[in-house]
Design a protein around this motif. Structure first.
Motif, PDB file in Angstrom:
ATOM      1  N   TYR A 152       3.792   0.921   2.466  1.00  0.00           N
ATOM      2  CA  TYR A 152       3.588  -0.019   3.551  1.00  0.00           C
ATOM      3  C   TYR A 152       3.415  -1.439   3.046  1.00  0.00           C
ATOM      4  CZ  TYR A 152       2.490   4.117   6.377  1.00  0.00           C
ATOM      5  OH  TYR A 152       2.535   5.331   7.018  1.00  0.00           O
ATOM      6  N   CYS A 153       3.966  -2.358   3.784  1.00  0.00           N
ATOM      7  CA  CYS A 153       3.786  -3.781   3.549  1.00  0.00           C
ATOM      8  C   CYS A 153       2.704  -4.304   4.484  1.00  0.00           C
ATOM      9  CB  CYS A 153       5.119  -4.499   3.800  1.00  0.00           C
ATOM     10  SG  CYS A 153       5.079  -6.289   3.644  1.00  0.00           S
ATOM     11  N   LYS A 154       1.842  -5.180   3.985  1.00  0.00           N
ATOM     12  CA  LYS A 154       0.787  -5.763   4.804  1.00  0.00           C
ATOM     13  C   LYS A 154       0.716  -7.263   4.600  1.00  0.00           C
ATOM     14  CE  LYS A 154      -3.472  -6.405   3.925  1.00  0.00           C
ATOM     15  NZ  LYS A 154      -4.909  -6.282   3.516  1.00  0.00           N
ATOM     16  N   TYR A 185       0.844  -1.185   0.000  1.00  0.00           N
ATOM     17  CA  TYR A 185       0.000   0.000   0.000  1.00  0.00           C
ATOM     18  C   TYR A 185       0.882   1.238   0.000  1.00  0.00           C
ATOM     19  CZ  TYR A 185      -4.082  -2.813   1.492  1.00  0.00           C
ATOM     20  OH  TYR A 185      -5.118  -3.719   1.588  1.00  0.00           O
ATOM     21  N   GLU A 195      -1.739 -10.674   5.493  1.00  0.00           N
ATOM     22  CA  GLU A 195      -3.098 -11.053   5.853  1.00  0.00           C
ATOM     23  C   GLU A 195      -3.210 -12.563   5.932  1.00  0.00           C
ATOM     24  OE1 GLU A 195      -6.704  -9.332   3.834  1.00  0.00           O
ATOM     25  OE2 GLU A 195      -7.084 -11.442   3.363  1.00  0.00           O
ATOM     26  N   ASN A 232      -4.688  -8.864  10.050  1.00  0.00           N
ATOM     27  CA  ASN A 232      -3.849  -7.996   9.231  1.00  0.00           C
ATOM     28  C   ASN A 232      -2.694  -7.448  10.055  1.00  0.00           C
ATOM     29  OD1 ASN A 232      -5.416  -8.043   6.742  1.00  0.00           O
ATOM     30  ND2 ASN A 232      -6.949  -6.883   7.886  1.00  0.00           N
ATOM     31  N   TYR A 233      -1.526  -7.429   9.438  1.00  0.00           N
ATOM     32  CA  TYR A 233      -0.325  -6.926  10.097  1.00  0.00           C
ATOM     33  C   TYR A 233       0.371  -5.957   9.162  1.00  0.00           C
ATOM     34  CZ  TYR A 233      -1.363 -11.043  12.870  1.00  0.00           C
ATOM     35  OH  TYR A 233      -1.997 -11.992  13.633  1.00  0.00           O
ATOM     36  N   TRP A 234       0.843  -4.843   9.729  1.00  0.00           N
ATOM     37  CA  TRP A 234       1.438  -3.769   8.944  1.00  0.00           C
ATOM     38  C   TRP A 234       2.872  -3.507   9.347  1.00  0.00           C
ATOM     39  CZ3 TRP A 234      -1.235  -1.325   5.025  1.00  0.00           C
ATOM     40  CH2 TRP A 234      -2.624  -1.541   4.992  1.00  0.00           C
TER      41      TRP A 234
END
Length: 120
Positions: free
Chosen positions: A94-96, A37, A98, A108-110
Protein backbone atom coordinates in the motif's frame (compact mmCIF):
# COMPACT_ATOMS: atom_id res chain seq x y z
CA UNK A 1 -7.48 15.59 -0.57
CA UNK A 2 -5.45 13.21 -2.67
CA UNK A 3 -6.16 9.97 -4.49
CA UNK A 4 -3.51 7.25 -4.75
CA UNK A 5 -3.27 4.35 -7.18
CA UNK A 6 -0.60 1.67 -6.86
CA UNK A 7 0.64 -0.42 -9.76
CA UNK A 8 3.45 -2.80 -10.62
CA UNK A 9 2.63 -5.76 -8.42
CA UNK A 10 2.76 -9.31 -9.66
CA UNK A 11 4.50 -12.66 -9.40
CA UNK A 12 8.27 -12.80 -9.07
CA UNK A 13 10.74 -15.55 -8.21
CA UNK A 14 12.84 -15.46 -5.05
CA UNK A 15 15.91 -13.33 -5.61
CA UNK A 16 14.17 -11.34 -8.29
CA UNK A 17 13.30 -7.67 -8.47
CA UNK A 18 10.13 -5.66 -8.88
CA UNK A 19 9.26 -1.97 -9.00
CA UNK A 20 6.05 -0.50 -7.63
CA UNK A 21 4.58 2.86 -8.55
CA UNK A 22 2.06 5.07 -6.78
CA UNK A 23 0.40 7.82 -8.77
CA UNK A 24 -1.20 10.70 -6.89
CA UNK A 25 -3.86 13.12 -8.00
CA UNK A 26 -6.12 15.71 -6.44
CA UNK A 27 -3.54 17.35 -4.21
CA UNK A 28 -0.28 19.23 -4.12
CA UNK A 29 2.02 16.23 -4.13
CA UNK A 30 5.13 18.05 -2.94
CA UNK A 31 3.42 18.84 0.38
CA UNK A 32 2.89 15.19 1.32
CA UNK A 33 5.23 12.82 3.07
CA UNK A 34 4.92 9.43 1.39
CA UNK A 35 5.33 5.87 2.57
CA UNK A 36 4.99 2.25 1.54
CA UNK A 37 3.34 -0.36 3.77
CA UNK A 38 2.55 -4.02 3.33
CA UNK A 39 0.09 -6.44 4.86
CA UNK A 40 0.16 -10.22 4.65
CA UNK A 41 -2.96 -12.30 5.41
CA UNK A 42 -3.62 -12.47 9.14
CA UNK A 43 -0.90 -9.95 9.96
CA UNK A 44 -0.73 -6.26 10.75
CA UNK A 45 0.04 -3.60 8.21
CA UNK A 46 3.73 -2.75 8.53
CA UNK A 47 5.62 0.35 7.52
CA UNK A 48 8.38 -0.48 5.04
CA UNK A 49 9.77 2.82 3.89
CA UNK A 50 9.01 6.51 4.05
CA UNK A 51 10.23 9.60 2.30
CA UNK A 52 9.88 13.18 3.43
CA UNK A 53 8.77 16.14 1.40
CA UNK A 54 12.46 16.97 1.10
CA UNK A 55 13.31 13.53 -0.29
CA UNK A 56 14.94 11.98 2.78
CA UNK A 57 14.23 8.22 3.00
CA UNK A 58 13.93 5.86 5.94
CA UNK A 59 13.55 2.07 5.98
CA UNK A 60 12.37 -0.73 8.20
CA UNK A 61 15.06 -3.23 9.17
CA UNK A 62 13.31 -5.98 7.24
CA UNK A 63 13.87 -4.25 3.91
CA UNK A 64 16.94 -2.11 4.55
CA UNK A 65 19.51 -2.63 1.85
CA UNK A 66 17.03 -4.35 -0.47
CA UNK A 67 14.29 -1.78 -1.08
CA UNK A 68 14.63 1.80 -2.30
CA UNK A 69 11.95 4.47 -2.03
CA UNK A 70 12.01 7.52 -4.27
CA UNK A 71 9.69 10.28 -5.39
CA UNK A 72 9.23 12.42 -8.47
CA UNK A 73 7.31 15.55 -7.59
CA UNK A 74 7.05 16.60 -11.23
CA UNK A 75 5.13 13.37 -11.92
CA UNK A 76 3.30 13.29 -8.56
CA UNK A 77 4.55 9.76 -7.99
CA UNK A 78 6.39 7.68 -5.43
CA UNK A 79 8.23 4.46 -6.24
CA UNK A 80 9.50 1.38 -4.45
CA UNK A 81 12.29 -0.62 -6.04
CA UNK A 82 12.47 -4.08 -4.50
CA UNK A 83 15.55 -6.25 -4.97
CA UNK A 84 16.50 -9.72 -3.73
CA UNK A 85 12.88 -10.55 -3.00
CA UNK A 86 12.06 -13.31 -0.53
CA UNK A 87 8.92 -15.41 -0.03
CA UNK A 88 8.25 -13.52 3.20
CA UNK A 89 7.90 -10.35 1.13
CA UNK A 90 4.61 -11.70 -0.23
CA UNK A 91 1.86 -9.26 0.75
CA UNK A 92 -0.44 -6.53 -0.45
CA UNK A 93 1.59 -3.35 -0.78
CA UNK A 94 0.00 0.00 0.00
CA UNK A 95 0.97 3.56 -0.73
CA UNK A 96 0.20 6.23 1.87
CA UNK A 97 0.29 10.02 1.77
CA UNK A 98 0.45 12.15 4.89
CA UNK A 99 0.06 15.85 5.35
CA UNK A 100 0.49 17.68 8.62
CA UNK A 101 -1.38 20.94 8.96
CA UNK A 102 0.06 23.80 10.98
CA UNK A 103 -2.58 23.16 13.65
CA UNK A 104 -1.11 19.70 14.23
CA UNK A 105 -3.85 17.72 12.53
CA UNK A 106 -2.63 14.83 10.38
CA UNK A 107 -4.36 13.64 7.24
CA UNK A 108 -3.61 10.19 5.86
CA UNK A 109 -4.64 8.84 2.48
CA UNK A 110 -4.30 5.26 1.26
CA UNK A 111 -4.19 3.58 -2.09
CA UNK A 112 -6.12 0.40 -2.87
CA UNK A 113 -3.05 -1.82 -2.70
CA UNK A 114 -1.25 -4.06 -5.16
CA UNK A 115 -0.44 -7.74 -4.67
CA UNK A 116 3.18 -8.89 -4.66
CA UNK A 117 3.78 -12.63 -4.65
CA UNK A 118 7.28 -14.07 -4.33
CA UNK A 119 7.27 -17.75 -5.21
CA UNK A 120 9.13 -20.29 -7.29
Amino acid sequence: QVQLVESGGGLVQPGGSLSLSCAASGGIFSLYSMAWYRQAPGKQRDLLASITTGGDPNYADSVKGRFTISRDNAKSAVYLRMNNLKPEDTAVYYCKAERREVNGVKYNYWGQGTQVTVSS
